[in-house]
Design a protein around this motif. Sequence first.
Motif, short mmCIF file in Angstrom:
data_model
loop_
_atom_site.label_atom_id
_atom_site.label_comp_id
_atom_site.label_asym_id
_atom_site.label_seq_id
_atom_site.Cartn_x
_atom_site.Cartn_y
_atom_site.Cartn_z
N PRO A 165 24.18 -5.05 -19.62
CA PRO A 165 25.50 -4.95 -20.27
C PRO A 165 26.66 -4.91 -19.30
CG PRO A 165 24.26 -2.90 -20.50
CD PRO A 165 23.32 -3.92 -19.97
N MET A 166 26.44 -4.32 -18.11
CA MET A 166 27.52 -4.29 -17.12
C MET A 166 27.84 -5.69 -16.62
SD MET A 166 26.74 -0.88 -14.85
CE MET A 166 28.06 -1.28 -13.72
N MET A 167 26.82 -6.52 -16.40
CA MET A 167 27.06 -7.88 -15.96
C MET A 167 27.80 -8.68 -17.03
SD MET A 167 23.45 -8.74 -14.03
CE MET A 167 23.90 -10.45 -13.77
N TRP A 168 27.45 -8.49 -18.29
CA TRP A 168 28.16 -9.18 -19.37
C TRP A 168 29.61 -8.73 -19.45
CZ3 TRP A 168 27.10 -13.47 -21.65
CH2 TRP A 168 25.78 -13.90 -21.78
N LEU A 169 29.84 -7.43 -19.27
CA LEU A 169 31.21 -6.91 -19.32
C LEU A 169 32.05 -7.50 -18.20
CD1 LEU A 169 33.35 -4.98 -20.42
CD2 LEU A 169 32.38 -3.18 -18.97
#
Length: 398
Positions: free
Chosen positions: A136-140
């Motif tokens: 999720p951090m990479m997507w954010l």
Amino acid sequence: MSHDHGPPPAASRRTRRIVTAVLVPAALATLVALILLWPGDVSAEPDPGGGQRALATVTAVAEQTCPAGASQQRCGSATVRVTEGPGAGADQTVDLPQGPGTSALHVGDDVVLLYYPDAVPGGRAYTVVDRQRSAPMMWLVAVAVAVILAFGRWRGLTSLAGLAVSFGLLLLFVVPAILDGSPPLLIAVVGASAIMFAALYLTHGVNVHTSVAVAGTLASLVLTGVLGAVFSSAMHLTGLGSDDSSSLAVTRTGLDLRGLLLAGIVIGALGVLDDVTVTQAVTVAEMTPGATSRWALYRAATRVGRAHVASAVNTIVLAYAGASLPLLLLIAASSEPISDLLTSEYLAQEILRSAVGTIGLVASVPITTALAALVADLGPGTGPAAPEPRAGRHARRG
């Protein structure tokens, strides 16, 4: 975050010479300091008494009723498939995590384990210590980059390049150098100066008006550092106002924690200063063609700067307050007198950060405006006290 101020007016050769004569030595001094203070290898040594990190996925959860009087809310165990680290590919059994802040485990959850077989005699070798958040951090981050590029286009790309340089200097120079034992305040000033040169020129281009903003930012950073040093000493602050600082004091003996506090103030102030100084430099440049004297130009640009700095002061105070929200909740829930709380070490540090950062921010407006007015191209016949003749005004009316 810096605003896009559009293409600034062109500057004369005289102005470019003055600005170059001031900033080139400062840039060279910063480069030399970076080279001399660049840290060596400060990689953390493995803790012989600690465990090893592993990644896993929950495949089953077996919850059971807790014994009467037990403090925990959930009892039982979970089966996890280790995907990375010691024991990869095998199924392991772990206790359900307990304590404040822990969340319930469900099948399919990705977790972080600590492999420590000798932690508790007869106990389990693996313990759940955290959740995996990389996806999720990479997507954010990807969404944030896409938004910046879609709206900012070329300027957005240059701002991202400046951000990358800023993080690179923080992670490769500032943090390792402080851990290596160098004076934190000196490292912060050198690192902030390098970030300032790189980020401002990448974001706003290499021109005289950006150079004036760089000079104003540098002067304001020096003022912020000096005020922080003076008042941290006068308030007898040790830098041990938080659990993080206390942990550093135990694990990194000899670290200057007061200097670390000042370093944080300097680096934190830089993020707001560059916006204000660029705005003032371009404002002076835009007002120059109609100015009758440098003093009149300075006064007019300062009036514009007051509105900007008023919102920026609110921004920096709210930023510190937001970061210290748990601390504010503790204060509200405490039964101690407010006077005792305000003068305690942990709250005095937050007051120092907010006050010194605000003073440096406010001072950046007159400093940058004065520098920009001094190098402004007013044209022939104007000067510090050279108002336009009345005859000239009447002649234009005719």
